[in-house]
Design an enzyme around this catalytic site. Structure first.
Site, PDB file in Angstrom:
ATOM      1  N   PRO A   1       0.816  -1.204   0.000  1.00 14.64           N
ATOM      2  CA  PRO A   1       0.000   0.000   0.000  1.00 14.64           C
ATOM      3  C   PRO A   1       0.857   1.265   0.000  1.00 14.64           C
ATOM      4  CG  PRO A   1      -0.811  -1.558   1.631  1.00 14.64           C
ATOM      5  CD  PRO A   1       0.514  -2.076   1.141  1.00 14.64           C
TER       6      PRO A   1
ATOM      7  N   GLY B   1       2.294   4.638   1.163  1.00 12.58           N
ATOM      8  CA  GLY B   1       2.517   5.145   2.508  1.00 12.58           C
ATOM      9  C   GLY B   1       3.179   4.147   3.436  1.00 12.58           C
ATOM     10  N   CYS B   2       3.253   2.880   3.046  1.00  4.88           N
ATOM     11  CA  CYS B   2       3.946   1.885   3.878  1.00  4.88           C
ATOM     12  C   CYS B   2       5.434   1.963   3.592  1.00  4.88           C
ATOM     13  CB  CYS B   2       3.471   0.471   3.574  1.00  4.88           C
ATOM     14  SG  CYS B   2       1.861   0.070   4.232  1.00  4.88           S
ATOM     15  N   ILE B   3       6.232   1.900   4.658  1.00  5.56           N
ATOM     16  CA  ILE B   3       7.679   1.921   4.461  1.00  5.56           C
ATOM     17  C   ILE B   3       8.257   0.535   4.586  1.00  5.56           C
ATOM     18  CG2 ILE B   3       8.027   4.306   5.123  1.00  5.56           C
ATOM     19  CD1 ILE B   3       8.745   3.294   7.922  1.00  5.56           C
TER      20      ILE B   3
END
Length: 105
Positions: free
Chosen positions: A101, A103-105
């Site tokens: 997704p 925004g996921c790091i």
């Protein structure tokens, strides 16, 4: 592009192991993907999140963030972290066979 094999099927993945072709995923692959993430057994609550992730990806082109998951999936943020301790959105996306997704790091 790298590939990974799940349920005797080779599927293309990115450098982090996320599916690049989500349509190649099957529910039979989910157990193996979950075990790779340290989750031995998928409960019905896991499946609620996994199916929600796939539905959101189909509708919006990306998986939901943890915040959206907690507000709209029917599973609280606290429970999400119990189900997917290594990071709910990222881990659930990997098990659901969708790209990481935004925004996921």
């Amino acid at each position: 592009m790298p590939t990974a094999t799940y349920d005797d099927t080779a599927v293309p993945v990115d450098d982090e192991g996320f599916f690049t072709e989500p349509d190649r995923w099957t529910e039979a692959m989910a157990g193996q993907l979950a075990r790779e993430q340290g989750i031995e057994d998928l409960t019905e609550r896991h499946w609620t999140v996994i199916r929600f992730m796939r539905s959101e990806y189909t509708a919006k082109g990306t998986g939901p963030t943890v915040r959206v998951l907690g507000k709209t999936s029917g599973v609280s943020v606290k429970e999400l972290y119990q189900l997917f301790p290594k990071g709910p959105a990222k881990t659930a996306a990997k098990i659901a066979g969708i790209p990481k997704p935004r925004g996921c790091i």
